[in-house]
Design an enzyme around this catalytic site. Structure first.
Site, PDB file in Angstrom:
ATOM      1  N   SER A  70       0.861  -1.198   0.000  1.00 28.22           N
ATOM      2  CA  SER A  70       0.000   0.000   0.000  1.00 28.22           C
ATOM      3  C   SER A  70       0.887   1.235   0.000  1.00 28.22           C
ATOM      4  O   SER A  70       2.011   1.195   0.527  1.00 28.22           O
ATOM      5  CB  SER A  70      -0.864   0.012   1.263  1.00 28.22           C
ATOM      6  N   TYR A  81      -0.984  -0.098  10.255  1.00 22.30           N
ATOM      7  CA  TYR A  81      -1.257  -0.766   8.967  1.00 22.30           C
ATOM      8  C   TYR A  81      -0.136  -0.422   7.984  1.00 22.30           C
ATOM      9  O   TYR A  81       0.419  -1.306   7.322  1.00 22.30           O
ATOM     10  CB  TYR A  81      -2.613  -0.287   8.449  1.00 22.30           C
ATOM     11  N   LYS A 107       2.642  -2.824   6.028  1.00 19.87           N
ATOM     12  CA  LYS A 107       2.797  -2.840   4.568  1.00 19.87           C
ATOM     13  C   LYS A 107       4.243  -2.485   4.177  1.00 19.87           C
ATOM     14  O   LYS A 107       4.768  -3.019   3.185  1.00 19.87           O
ATOM     15  CB  LYS A 107       1.798  -1.882   3.912  1.00 19.87           C
TER      16      LYS A 107
HETATM   17  N1  LIG Z   1      -8.783  -0.693  -1.189  1.00 19.72           N
HETATM   18  C1  LIG Z   1      -7.722   0.090  -1.036  1.00 19.72           C
HETATM   19  O1  LIG Z   1      -7.797   1.326  -1.090  1.00 19.72           O
HETATM   20  C2  LIG Z   1      -6.359  -0.528  -0.823  1.00 19.72           C
HETATM   21  C3  LIG Z   1      -5.240   0.303  -0.936  1.00 19.72           C
HETATM   22  C4  LIG Z   1      -3.974  -0.248  -0.741  1.00 19.72           C
HETATM   23  C5  LIG Z   1      -3.842  -1.581  -0.458  1.00 19.72           C
HETATM   24  N2  LIG Z   1      -4.951  -2.380  -0.337  1.00 19.72           N
HETATM   25  C6  LIG Z   1      -4.751  -3.795  -0.032  1.00 19.72           C
HETATM   26  O2  LIG Z   1      -5.422  -4.573  -1.000  1.00 19.72           O
HETATM   27  C7  LIG Z   1      -5.820  -5.818  -0.438  1.00 19.72           C
HETATM   28  C8  LIG Z   1      -7.275  -6.112  -0.761  1.00 19.72           C
HETATM   29  O3  LIG Z   1      -8.095  -5.091  -0.236  1.00 19.72           O
HETATM   30  P1  LIG Z   1      -9.558  -4.765  -0.786  1.00 19.72           P
HETATM   31  O4  LIG Z   1      -9.679  -3.301  -0.746  1.00 19.72           O
HETATM   32  O5  LIG Z   1      -9.839  -5.493  -2.031  1.00 19.72           O
HETATM   33  O6  LIG Z   1     -10.456  -5.391   0.410  1.00 19.72           O
HETATM   34  P2  LIG Z   1     -11.975  -5.908   0.417  1.00 19.72           P
HETATM   35  O7  LIG Z   1     -12.765  -5.386  -0.710  1.00 19.72           O
HETATM   36  O8  LIG Z   1     -12.449  -5.682   1.811  1.00 19.72           O
HETATM   37  O9  LIG Z   1     -11.808  -7.496   0.180  1.00 19.72           O
HETATM   38  C9  LIG Z   1     -11.079  -8.257   1.097  1.00 19.72           C
HETATM   39  C10 LIG Z   1     -11.158  -9.722   0.714  1.00 19.72           C
HETATM   40  O10 LIG Z   1     -10.311 -10.473   1.569  1.00 19.72           O
HETATM   41  C11 LIG Z   1     -11.071 -11.451   2.298  1.00 19.72           C
HETATM   42  N3  LIG Z   1     -10.454 -11.534   3.629  1.00 19.72           N
HETATM   43  C12 LIG Z   1     -10.371 -10.581   4.585  1.00 19.72           C
HETATM   44  N4  LIG Z   1      -9.684 -11.031   5.642  1.00 19.72           N
HETATM   45  C13 LIG Z   1      -9.308 -12.299   5.345  1.00 19.72           C
HETATM   46  C14 LIG Z   1      -8.571 -13.304   6.032  1.00 19.72           C
HETATM   47  N5  LIG Z   1      -8.072 -13.084   7.251  1.00 19.72           N
HETATM   48  N6  LIG Z   1      -8.376 -14.488   5.418  1.00 19.72           N
HETATM   49  C15 LIG Z   1      -8.860 -14.729   4.168  1.00 19.72           C
HETATM   50  N7  LIG Z   1      -9.566 -13.814   3.471  1.00 19.72           N
HETATM   51  C16 LIG Z   1      -9.791 -12.631   4.063  1.00 19.72           C
HETATM   52  C17 LIG Z   1     -12.509 -10.926   2.266  1.00 19.72           C
HETATM   53  O11 LIG Z   1     -13.476 -11.947   2.386  1.00 19.72           O
HETATM   54  P3  LIG Z   1     -14.032 -12.419   3.852  1.00 19.72           P
HETATM   55  O12 LIG Z   1     -14.368 -11.172   4.599  1.00 19.72           O
HETATM   56  O13 LIG Z   1     -15.202 -13.301   3.547  1.00 19.72           O
HETATM   57  O14 LIG Z   1     -12.894 -13.169   4.461  1.00 19.72           O
HETATM   58  C18 LIG Z   1     -12.545 -10.325   0.857  1.00 19.72           C
HETATM   59  O15 LIG Z   1     -12.711 -11.336  -0.111  1.00 19.72           O
HETATM   60  C19 LIG Z   1      -5.481  -5.733   1.060  1.00 19.72           C
HETATM   61  O16 LIG Z   1      -4.227  -6.344   1.296  1.00 19.72           O
HETATM   62  C20 LIG Z   1      -5.346  -4.229   1.296  1.00 19.72           C
HETATM   63  O17 LIG Z   1      -4.484  -3.944   2.372  1.00 19.72           O
HETATM   64  C21 LIG Z   1      -6.205  -1.881  -0.520  1.00 19.72           C
END
Ligand SMILES: NC(=O)c1ccc[n+]([C@@H]2O[C@H](COP(=O)([O-])OP(=O)(O)OC[C@H]3O[C@@H](n4cnc5c(N)ncnc54)[C@H](OP(=O)(O)O)[C@@H]3O)[C@@H](O)[C@H]2O)c1
Length: 251
Positions: A141, A154, A158
């Site tokens: 991130s 967080y 990262k």
């Molecule tokens: N969105 C942003 O702005 C952003 C920016 C920078 C980095 N990121 C990174 O991108 C990645 C994905 O984020 P996202 O925004 O796509 O999140 P999201 O839309 O909330 O999706 C998260 C996914 O991960 C699953 N999950 C959560 N905790 C889990 C666990 N302990 N074990 C297995 N599965 C798990 C969730 O399903 P369940 O809840 O059913 O487990 C869901 O499928 C993360 O690493 C985040 O730190 C996101």
């Protein structure tokens, strides 16, 4: 179809960035195993990915060793290999000052965001990649690149993940390439609190004047996984609409 015949594991892929990555990989010919904790959401995702011919799901927590073993075993048994791994799962249950971070929660975040990533790489390496080659992408991130008040721990996990990516790249070369991507705010449930109700205002800080979509990140992850990126390893590639050029600190 540059990924035809390849098998990918994408963790945390029932929605958001992980699901967009899974869709991109399936569209490019790969078989994909997705994970997540809730079976119902996984079933819905698999239907959208075109069913068992293209993808299957294994429910569980990414930080659980038994779950990891069953996912890797399912990939090899069902599709015959584990060529690609996307460590997409990341958690951030806290918002506030670093000084107030609960140490048990902080340890859980390190376990899920960093140590589980290493364990997933080890499981895939042992089962397939060390002998046959492989490519890994970790979800870091922009919060890991510079101070991010409110989500400091967080960001620290990262930052550690990006460093771990470089260490793994050196240890596992030349058989396995390991890279990371560092997005700014991408419109998913995870990031909702950072933009919902004020998207236009938040996006104004981005030179490209919009927030990211899961598909933006999926394209970059696809590139890094593919042989198109065969001379790239150990890198964390920023994908942020130009935000960090302005010294932006959110994401
Ligand atoms: N969105 C942003 O702005 C952003 C920016 C920078 C980095 N990121 C990174 O991108 C990645 C994905 O984020 P996202 O925004 O796509 O999140 P999201 O839309 O909330 O999706 C998260 C996914 O991960 C699953 N999950 C959560 N905790 C889990 C666990 N302990 N074990 C297995 N599965 C798990 C969730 O399903 P369940 O809840 O059913 O487990 C869901 O499928 C993360 O690493 C985040 O730190 C996101």
């Amino acid at each position: 179809m540059t990924l035809k015949g390849k098998t990918a594991i994408v963790t945390g892929a029932s929605r958001g960035i992980g699901l967009a990555i899974a869709k991109r990989l399936v569209a490019d010919g790969a078989h994909v195993i997705i994970t997540g904790r809730k079976q119902e959401a996984l079933d819905e995702a698999i239907a959208g990915l075109g069913g068992r011919d293209n993808a299957m799901a294994v429910a569980g927590n990414a930080a659980d060793p038994a779950h990891r073993a069953s996912v890797v075993a399912a990939a090899v048994a069902t599709y015959g290999s584990v060529d690609l791994l996307v460590n997409n799962t990341g958690i951030n249950p806290i918002y506030g000052s670093l000084l107030d971070v609960d140490s048990a929660v902080a340890a859980k975040m390190v376990d899920t965001n960093v140590l589980a990533t290493i364990a997933w790489v080890k499981a895939c390496s042992d089962a397939w990649m060390r002998a046959h080659g492989g490519s890994v992408v970790n979800l870091s991130s922009v919060a890991g690149l510079s101070p991010s008040p409110g989500i400091g721990w967080y960001g620290a996990t990262k930052a550690m993940l990006s460093r771990v990516t470089a260490e793994l790249a050196v240890e596992l070369a030349p058989a396995i390439r390991v890279n990371a991507v560092a997005p700014a705010v991408v419109k998913t449930r995870f990031a909702g609190a950072l933009y919902e109700g004020r998207e236009e205002k938040v996006a104004a800080a981005y030179p490209l004047k919009r927030l990211g979509t899961p598909e933006d990140v999926a394209s970059l992850v696809w590139f890094l996984l593919s042989d198109e990126a065969s001379w790239i390893t150990g890198q964390t590639i920023t994908i942020d609409g130009g935000l960090t050029l302005n010294g932006g600190i959110t994401g």
